[in-house]
Design a protein around this motif. Structure first.
Motif: not given
Length: 256
Positions: A192, A197, A169, A118
């Motif tokens: 993403e 997330a 994220d 992330a």
């Protein structure tokens, strides 16, 4: 990314590229057109998902609470006719200052970030500072994770399906929103991070596409500009005018 018959990454359920070709085995098939002996033509047909290979998401691609960007209802999309509003044809073309943030370089990760890594807002800010660039309003921000290199191992053959994908994220999405960017692109499948997330399906898509009207560009090959340390440049993107389309394959041009 090149459009070809095989070896091109695509998420599960998205149609791979394939070709129907009139080729050299069709000698004589032009005779009814009055062609002289030895004269003919080659043609192909391409069948592909608009969200496979290098592509751009339309604002109609994702909805939340039954609404697309600007409150447009999700029921404006119909299988027979496509999107009544917010289709990819409304983009026209995009030309903006591009900023490349090389997160592989920033984290010292070698060739690629691990699956599921992330990237947060503080990470984007630190990478921009280290590269000596500033993200401004109207920019298109390109985020390199090395995902394509991870998938292909430098080869077009065999595309694995990892359980996670490195990407941004919610905090990174918010950082980009605060800078009023026009588009966010990445060399991964969804921009993403996956798993998503906040444990929320398409969480970042909803923040960027639905809440703010920020376009997403996915599966971009960013390895060459990263190798050249081309951190700033002119990015142009011209999606196909697919009326009512949820996205389009693109051939972005980045000039530094």
């Amino acid at each position: 990314m090149p459009v070809r018959a095989g070896g091109v990454p695509a998420l599960t359920g998205r149609v791979p590229m394939r070709f129907t070709v009139r080729d050299g085995t069709d000698a004589g098939s032009h005779a009814d057109l009055g062609c002289a002996p030895g004269t003919g033509s080659h043609e192909d047909a391409v069948v592909m998902s608009t969200h496979a290979a290098s592509h751009m998401d339309a604002l109609v691609h994702v909805y939340a609470e039954h609404r697309h960007y600007n409150g447009v209802g999700h029921d404006t999309m119909r299988a027979e006719t496509g999107a009544g509003r917010l289709g990819i044809e409304n983009v026209g073309g995009l030309a903006s200052r591009g900023v490349l943030l090389d997160m592989v370089r920033h984290f010292g990760a070698g060739e690629y970030l691990r699956p599921g890594h992330a990237i947060g807002g503080a990470d984007l800010a630190a990478a921009a500072a280290a590269q000596g660039v500033e993200v401004r309003a109207g920019d298109a921000v390109l985020i390199r994770t090395g995902y394509l290199q991870f998938l292909t191992g430098g080869s077009a053959e065999g595309v694995p399906r990892p359980t996670g994908i490195p990407g941004i994220d919610a905090s990174a999405a918010q950082w980009l929103v605060e800078r009023d960017v026009v588009a966010v692109g990445a060399d991964n499948a969804a921009v993403e991070v996956l798993p998503f997330a906040e444990g929320d399906f398409l969480h970042v898509h909803k923040m960027l596409l639905v809440d703010c009207g920020i376009y997403l560009l996915e599966f971009l090959d960013l390895s060459a500009p990263a190798a050249d340390e081309a951190w700033e440049g002119l990015l142009t993107v011209g999606p196909l005018k697919i009326t009512g389309g949820t996205g389009s394959p693109v051939n972005p041009v980045y000039v530094s």
